[in-house]
Motif scaffolding. Structure first.
Motif, mmCIF file in Angstrom:
data_model
loop_
_atom_site.group_PDB
_atom_site.id
_atom_site.type_symbol
_atom_site.label_atom_id
_atom_site.label_comp_id
_atom_site.label_asym_id
_atom_site.label_seq_id
_atom_site.Cartn_x
_atom_site.Cartn_y
_atom_site.Cartn_z
ATOM 1 N N GLY A 140 50.075 18.672 40.059
ATOM 2 C CA GLY A 140 50.778 19.014 38.826
ATOM 3 C C GLY A 140 49.844 19.519 37.752
ATOM 4 N N CYS A 141 48.802 18.755 37.462
ATOM 5 C CA CYS A 141 47.848 19.179 36.423
ATOM 6 C C CYS A 141 47.087 20.426 36.856
ATOM 7 N N GLY A 142 46.792 20.533 38.145
ATOM 8 C CA GLY A 142 46.125 21.737 38.639
ATOM 9 C C GLY A 142 46.983 22.972 38.463
ATOM 10 N N GLY A 143 48.290 22.825 38.752
ATOM 11 C CA GLY A 143 49.190 23.966 38.573
ATOM 12 C C GLY A 143 49.311 24.386 37.122
ATOM 13 N N VAL A 144 49.441 23.410 36.209
ATOM 14 C CA VAL A 144 49.541 23.736 34.782
ATOM 15 C C VAL A 144 48.236 24.351 34.286
ATOM 16 N N ALA A 145 47.101 23.789 34.745
ATOM 17 C CA ALA A 145 45.811 24.345 34.340
ATOM 18 C C ALA A 145 45.679 25.790 34.798
ATOM 19 N N TYR A 146 46.116 26.065 36.022
ATOM 20 C CA TYR A 146 46.048 27.443 36.524
ATOM 21 C C TYR A 146 46.918 28.378 35.682
ATOM 22 N N LEU A 147 48.138 27.937 35.360
ATOM 23 C CA LEU A 147 49.022 28.794 34.575
ATOM 24 C C LEU A 147 48.489 28.982 33.153
ATOM 25 N N CYS A 148 47.915 27.922 32.564
ATOM 26 C CA CYS A 148 47.290 28.073 31.237
ATOM 27 C C CYS A 148 46.146 29.076 31.307
ATOM 28 N N LEU A 149 45.347 28.944 32.370
ATOM 29 C CA LEU A 149 44.219 29.853 32.554
ATOM 30 C C LEU A 149 44.717 31.282 32.752
ATOM 31 N N ARG A 150 45.755 31.420 33.547
ATOM 32 C CA ARG A 150 46.327 32.750 33.812
ATOM 33 C C ARG A 150 46.928 33.355 32.545
ATOM 34 N N TYR A 151 47.631 32.534 31.781
ATOM 35 C CA TYR A 151 48.238 33.026 30.549
ATOM 36 C C TYR A 151 47.172 33.414 29.534
ATOM 37 N N SER A 152 46.150 32.564 29.397
ATOM 38 C CA SER A 152 45.060 32.887 28.476
ATOM 39 C C SER A 152 44.350 34.165 28.908
ATOM 40 N N GLY A 153 44.172 34.331 30.241
ATOM 41 C CA GLY A 153 43.561 35.561 30.743
ATOM 42 C C GLY A 153 44.391 36.785 30.428
ATOM 43 N N ALA A 154 45.724 36.642 30.538
ATOM 44 C CA ALA A 154 46.608 37.765 30.201
ATOM 45 C C ALA A 154 46.493 38.108 28.716
ATOM 46 N N LEU A 155 46.381 37.087 27.853
ATOM 47 C CA LEU A 155 46.224 37.335 26.422
ATOM 48 C C LEU A 155 44.897 38.026 26.120
ATOM 49 N N VAL A 156 43.839 37.598 26.822
ATOM 50 C CA VAL A 156 42.533 38.235 26.633
ATOM 51 C C VAL A 156 42.599 39.698 27.050
ATOM 52 N N SER A 157 43.226 39.948 28.208
ATOM 53 C CA SER A 157 43.374 41.335 28.681
ATOM 54 C C SER A 157 44.169 42.165 27.689
ATOM 55 N N LEU A 158 45.236 41.572 27.153
ATOM 56 C CA LEU A 158 46.061 42.269 26.173
ATOM 57 C C LEU A 158 45.261 42.606 24.922
ATOM 58 N N ARG A 159 44.459 41.637 24.455
ATOM 59 C CA ARG A 159 43.641 41.885 23.266
ATOM 60 C C ARG A 159 42.615 42.980 23.530
ATOM 61 N N HIS A 160 42.008 42.962 24.713
ATOM 62 C CA HIS A 160 41.016 43.987 25.030
ATOM 63 C C HIS A 160 41.646 45.378 25.045
ATOM 64 N N ARG A 161 42.831 45.482 25.659
ATOM 65 C CA ARG A 161 43.481 46.791 25.704
ATOM 66 C C ARG A 161 43.916 47.242 24.322
ATOM 67 N N LEU A 162 44.422 46.315 23.508
ATOM 68 C CA LEU A 162 44.771 46.679 22.137
ATOM 69 C C LEU A 162 43.536 47.102 21.349
ATOM 70 N N ALA A 163 42.423 46.409 21.602
ATOM 71 C CA ALA A 163 41.180 46.783 20.924
ATOM 72 C C ALA A 163 40.765 48.193 21.325
ATOM 73 N N ASP A 164 40.894 48.514 22.610
ATOM 74 C CA ASP A 164 40.560 49.865 23.067
ATOM 75 C C ASP A 164 41.469 50.898 22.412
#
Length: 681
Positions: A140-164
């Protein structure tokens, strides 16, 4: 970042101290208080030394040591408290959830391995736990951690593309003025460190205005896009290319001195010559100047010396046509408005699917004789069906007007199912009781505060309600687990709000012209679509005005680009000041401005144009063309073409020239719009 990490590291020990002080008669309290005190002291030291540590060469080593101490201490507290099923048994998993929302995947991978080893050490060395409890907690905690990590990664990618995007010229795909200035500063800083030379090249197209005057702004735009693509083809991948405004481009040539720069300039001159003859100027660091502020005017001075040294020829019709056929400008990256929303909706489906999958696994491996096995299986099946429906429909849901209510209904169903499953399995302290808390971090990470707060409050009330009605081994178990997960939720919410502010700033920057502050081509096009839809919905007329400054090129040639830039800023400010706040003003490039004026019927277009022209005549004459929505065209391209034709018809008429031979766009003809007085010196 280091200071925030210290705060998060203090949450677990802080909860432990509260619990230990509340249960002084239980075993091992002095030792456990000492361990928690050491962990809190370490977090405090990290807080106070964060600034110095951020600059230290030992930063990574100190952070790794801190991580090991935190995990080791948390595991020791869990063992001494009776194992993973005790009130402090969740300290290690919750620490991992904290990390998952803030660190990149490569960092989290090592922390996850360390945390997994520590948690199962607690399982082995601590007291007994309900059947399947450690596995359910791990999954359970592993799955939530993965999704948090995935969501944070998507936000980082979004910020990078917006910055570009915020640093990219939407027409040519080159860097815009802001992006080029940042890149020039970076290259000069690197050159100062390495001792290499850097060359700044400026180029200005010869008599480019005649392209617009002869074939219209659309042909001029296509030629500029071709130039951007040609410069990228001719220069190296690591050289920076920018469009500073209008027909002015620039390049930064890394590790290139005077002779090399002359070779590059000659090659560019020859390559652009047939389609777009240009004048060039360059300055070299450190031979000519030391800073960007010194290099730029020197290169500009040499550019204008180059202009007067040769017979400047305009692009020929054949050259323009050939360049337009070979158009190679890259389409700039785009970011969908609903991308973040779609990620949040999909993640809600994934966490629900993960919970039901864990529930099925538990029933299959550890609950063959469970008295409520069938009921729990039915609830898991219901959750699986809803989760799959949300995952498959995430894109459509993100665009649905009722998405908030639909996702609210899904969330309520998810929590009620988790509550019933926990109650059937024996309460919040059972193996499946964790399911009531697993969604909280993702809810706070992905939802607005006004939506997340009532959901989290409701989920907390349900958790406490199950604990009171069904029972739990210790009230402290409820307190530590609920407060710990809420603390993780607050950390995720903070991360989400910070990311939202960054996205908002970058989005605004990606749509604004960095010189004048009005909308750029990308931003104006988006606003036009929204405002045109509003005009149709309210049945109010609207008119697009295209404005071109007369003799602007002469100002740049006589007084330099700094004077031209100052005038462009004044024009933008004057237009926004004279129009209604709801009207949309943009700069498409160079001295070409555009305005979309609401509630402006055809018979008022001339008066509005005269109002603008009179205001601008204080410093510069302007030619204006107008086109009415749904009379001269239904979209931006057709209205732009109609307004452009009328603008240049006016130029030709008032210059006493032969009418430009271009097909006049269909639709109702507006009255002729007159020019202002000559440019005031």
């Amino acid at each position: 970042m280091i200071r925030a990490g210290a705060v998060r590291a203090a949450v677990g020990p802080g909860l432990a101290v509260i619990y230990l002080l509340g249960t002084p008669a239980e075993p091992h309290r002095p030792v456990m208080l000492a361990i928690a005190g050491v962990l809190l002291a370490g977090a405090g030291v990290g807080w106070w030394t964060a600034a110095a540590l951020a600059r230290s060469r030992w930063r990574v080593l100190v952070q790794v040591a801190s991580m090991v101490i935190t995990v080791g201490g948390s595991a020791a507290l869990g063992i001494l408290d009776g194992g993973v099923a005790g009130p402090l048994g969740a300290l290690v998993p919750m620490w991992l959830l904290f990390l998952a929302s803030v660190v990149p995947p490569r960092v989290f991978a090592g922390a996850a391995a360390l945390g997994l080893a520590a948690y199962w050490t607690v399982v082995a060395a601590g007291g007994p736990a309900p059947a399947g409890y450690p596995l359910v907690y791990t999954l359970g905690c592993g799955g939530v951690a993965y999704l948090c990590l995935r969501y944070s990664g998507a936000l980082v990618s979004l910020r990078h593309r917006l910055a570009d995007i915020s640093r990219t010229d939407p027409l040519t795909g080159c860097l815009n003025r802001r992006g080029f200035s940042e890149r020039l500063d970076q290259e000069l800083a690197e050159a100062a460190r390495t001792g290499d030379a850097v060359t700044l090249v400026l180029l200005d197209l010869d008599r480019f205005k005649e392209v617009n005057d002869s074939w219209g702004h659309r042909a001029g735009d296509d030629l500029l896009a071709w130039i951007g693509g040609t410069l990228r083809d001719e220069l190296r991948v690591h050289d920076a290319i920018g469009r500073l405004g209008g027909d002015e481009f620039a390049a930064v040539l890394a590790d290139t001195a005077g002779e090399g720069a002359e070779v590059v300039v000659d090659r560019l001159r020859a390559r652009l010559g047939p389609g777009a003859p240009a004048s060039f100027g360059f300055a070299v660091y450190p031979a000519d100047a030391q800073t960007a502020e010194e290099l730029t005017p020197l290169a500009d001075e040499r550019l204008y010396a180059d202009k007067v040294s040769h017979d400047r020829q305009p692009p020929t019709g054949d050259g323009v046509a050939a360049a337009r056929k070979k158009l190679v400008a890259d389409s700039p990256a785009v970011v969908s408005h609903g991308e973040r929303r779609r990620h949040a909706i999909a993640d809600a489906g994934w966490i629900s699917l993960a919970q039901t999958t864990i529930g099925f696994t538990y029933l299959l491996l550890f609950a063959t004789g469970h008295p409520f096995r069938t009921e729990i299986a039915v609830l898991c099946l219901w959750g699986t069906v809803l989760a799959v429906a949300v995952l498959l429909g995430a894109g459509r849901l993100s665009r649905a007007p009722a998405r908030r209510w639909l996702m609210m209904a899904f969330t309520v169903s998810q929590f009620l199912s988790s509550m019933l499953i926990a109650a059937l399995d024996g309460g919040v302290g059972s193996a499946l009781g964790l399911g009531m808390l697993l969604s909280l971090p993702l809810i706070t990470l992905g939802m607005p505060v006004r939506t997340a707060v009532p959901i989290v409050a409701g989920a907390s009330a349900l958790y406490i309600g199950v604990a009171v009605t069904v029972g739990v081994s210790s009230a402290w178990y409820v307190v530590t687990h609920l407060l710990g997960m809420l603390a993780v939720g607050v950390a995720c919410a903070t991360q989400g709000r910070t990311a939202a502010r960054q996205r908002s700033l970058l989005t605004r920057m990606s749509k604004d012209d960095p010189l004048t502050g009005v909308l750029n081509r990308r931003g104006f096009t988006e606003r036009f679509i929204a405002e045109a839809a509003h005009a149709r919905r309210t049945r109010r007329p609207a008119t697009l005005f295209l404005l071109d400054l007369d003799d602007f090129k002469q100002l740049n040639d006589r007084h330099g680009h700094a004077a031209g830039d100052e005038l462009l800023r004044w024009v933008a400010s004057t237009m926004t000041g004279r129009l209604h706040p709801h009207d949309v003003v943009g700069r498409l490039g160079g001295d070409e401005f555009v305005a979309f004026v609401g509630n402006c019927p055809p018979d008022e277009a001339t008066a509005t144009a005269e109002h603008l022209r009179t205001a601008l005549a204080e410093r510069t004459p302007a030619s204006i063309g107008a086109a009415v929505l749904d009379i001269d065209g239904e979209d931006f391209d057709t209205l732009y073409t109609a307004a452009d034709a009328r603008l240049y018809a006016e130029k030709a008429h008032h210059r006493g020239e032969e009418h430009v031979d271009r097909a006049h766009p269909p639709g109702r003809h507006l009255p002729q719009l007159t020019r202002g007085r000559p440019f005031a010196e």
